[in-house]
Design a protein around this motif. Structure first.
Motif, PDB file in Angstrom:
ATOM      1  N   HIS A 175      -4.224   4.898   8.086  1.00  0.00           N
ATOM      2  CA  HIS A 175      -5.249   5.391   7.161  1.00  0.00           C
ATOM      3  C   HIS A 175      -5.155   4.744   5.783  1.00  0.00           C
ATOM      4  O   HIS A 175      -5.998   4.965   4.933  1.00  0.00           O
ATOM      5  CB  HIS A 175      -5.150   6.906   7.023  1.00  0.00           C
ATOM      6  N   LEU A 176      -4.135   3.978   5.563  1.00  0.00           N
ATOM      7  CA  LEU A 176      -3.938   3.360   4.251  1.00  0.00           C
ATOM      8  C   LEU A 176      -4.620   2.005   4.195  1.00  0.00           C
ATOM      9  O   LEU A 176      -4.829   1.429   3.223  1.00  0.00           O
ATOM     10  CB  LEU A 176      -2.449   3.205   3.951  1.00  0.00           C
ATOM     11  N   ARG A 206      -7.208   4.192  -2.095  1.00  0.00           N
ATOM     12  CA  ARG A 206      -6.928   3.132  -1.119  1.00  0.00           C
ATOM     13  C   ARG A 206      -6.397   1.896  -1.836  1.00  0.00           C
ATOM     14  O   ARG A 206      -6.846   0.766  -1.593  1.00  0.00           O
ATOM     15  CB  ARG A 206      -8.139   2.817  -0.268  1.00  0.00           C
ATOM     16  N   THR A 257       0.561   4.770   8.853  1.00  0.00           N
ATOM     17  CA  THR A 257      -0.024   3.852   7.874  1.00  0.00           C
ATOM     18  C   THR A 257      -1.459   3.470   8.193  1.00  0.00           C
ATOM     19  O   THR A 257      -2.127   2.831   7.377  1.00  0.00           O
ATOM     20  CB  THR A 257       0.801   2.558   7.770  1.00  0.00           C
ATOM     21  N   ARG A 271      -3.545   6.944  -2.061  1.00  0.00           N
ATOM     22  CA  ARG A 271      -4.262   7.251  -0.827  1.00  0.00           C
ATOM     23  C   ARG A 271      -5.743   7.473  -1.114  1.00  0.00           C
ATOM     24  O   ARG A 271      -6.612   6.953  -0.430  1.00  0.00           O
ATOM     25  CB  ARG A 271      -3.651   8.468  -0.148  1.00  0.00           C
ATOM     26  N   ASP A 275       6.399   4.881   1.091  1.00  0.00           N
ATOM     27  CA  ASP A 275       6.204   6.325   1.190  1.00  0.00           C
ATOM     28  C   ASP A 275       6.325   6.971  -0.190  1.00  0.00           C
ATOM     29  O   ASP A 275       7.251   7.706  -0.480  1.00  0.00           O
ATOM     30  CB  ASP A 275       7.226   6.922   2.162  1.00  0.00           C
ATOM     31  N   PRO A 313       5.919   5.061   5.258  1.00  0.00           N
ATOM     32  CA  PRO A 313       5.623   6.396   5.778  1.00  0.00           C
ATOM     33  C   PRO A 313       5.523   6.336   7.302  1.00  0.00           C
ATOM     34  O   PRO A 313       5.411   5.257   7.885  1.00  0.00           O
ATOM     35  CB  PRO A 313       4.274   6.733   5.149  1.00  0.00           C
ATOM     36  N   TYR A 338       4.228  -1.147   3.432  1.00  0.00           N
ATOM     37  CA  TYR A 338       3.790   0.222   3.184  1.00  0.00           C
ATOM     38  C   TYR A 338       4.967   1.005   2.611  1.00  0.00           C
ATOM     39  O   TYR A 338       6.091   0.882   3.103  1.00  0.00           O
ATOM     40  CB  TYR A 338       3.294   0.873   4.474  1.00  0.00           C
ATOM     41  N   ARG A 390       0.870  -1.170   0.000  1.00  0.00           N
ATOM     42  CA  ARG A 390       0.000   0.000   0.000  1.00  0.00           C
ATOM     43  C   ARG A 390       0.901   1.212   0.000  1.00  0.00           C
ATOM     44  O   ARG A 390       1.935   1.222   0.654  1.00  0.00           O
ATOM     45  CB  ARG A 390      -0.918   0.019   1.220  1.00  0.00           C
ATOM     46  N   CYS A 391       0.496   2.231  -0.745  1.00  0.00           N
ATOM     47  CA  CYS A 391       1.298   3.431  -0.940  1.00  0.00           C
ATOM     48  C   CYS A 391       0.521   4.645  -0.423  1.00  0.00           C
ATOM     49  O   CYS A 391      -0.705   4.650  -0.464  1.00  0.00           O
ATOM     50  CB  CYS A 391       1.595   3.575  -2.437  1.00  0.00           C
ATOM     51  N   ASN A 392       1.252   5.649   0.014  1.00  0.00           N
ATOM     52  CA  ASN A 392       0.601   6.856   0.520  1.00  0.00           C
ATOM     53  C   ASN A 392       0.670   8.033  -0.448  1.00  0.00           C
ATOM     54  O   ASN A 392       0.396   9.162  -0.060  1.00  0.00           O
ATOM     55  CB  ASN A 392       1.200   7.263   1.866  1.00  0.00           C
TER      56      ASN A 392
END
Length: 133
Positions: A132-133, A38, A130, A35, A117, A127, A115, A28-30
């Motif tokens: 919220h990801l 999702r 995480t 974001r 960043d 990041p 995760y 998962r990436c921010n």
């Protein structure tokens, strides 16, 4: 061990086959796009990805460095995969894990998630936050 999965957008217009080892990891990436969408992704090499149908239905979005080709179905809007190039991987496909039609709930629950960043172009580090990801 790699397994062949079939993936698609919501309406089925875009479909593909890919070989992935979900136990090797997902991410998962921010970054701003991931974001908002999702995104939950897994990396496939070009030899492990084949678009089966829907090339003509694909729209494309690029931003910032324009290194990634964010693709989406122009009919239903779902982004089931993207492709890009980078120094470490060469050409790669970022497959939306949630669009794998035949991945079992058990496979998804047990797939490790890393995760990255992307917001700060630090793909080798997570990041600070995480949740919220």
């Amino acid at each position: 061990m790699k397994k062949t999965y079939h993936g698609s957008c919501h309406c089925g217009e875009v479909s593909y086959e890919t070989q992935l080892d979900l136990q090797a990891g997902t991410f998962r990436c921010n970054c701003s796009v991931c974001r908002k969408k999702r995104s939950w992704l897994a990396v496939a090499s070009p030899e492990d990805f084949r678009l089966v149908a829907g090339r003509e239905a694909l729209g494309e979005y690029q931003f910032a460095t324009r290194k990634l080709h964010h693709l989406f179905c122009r009919n239903c809007g779902v982004s089931s995969y993207a492709w890009g190039e980078n120094e470490a991987l060469g050409t790669f496909f970022a497959v939306a894990v949630n669009c794998l039609d035949d991945a079992t709930a058990d496979e998804l629950v047990n797939a490790p998630v890393a995760y990255v960043d992307g917001l700060h172009e630090r793909y080798d580090a997570p990041p600070e936050e995480t949740r919220h990801l």
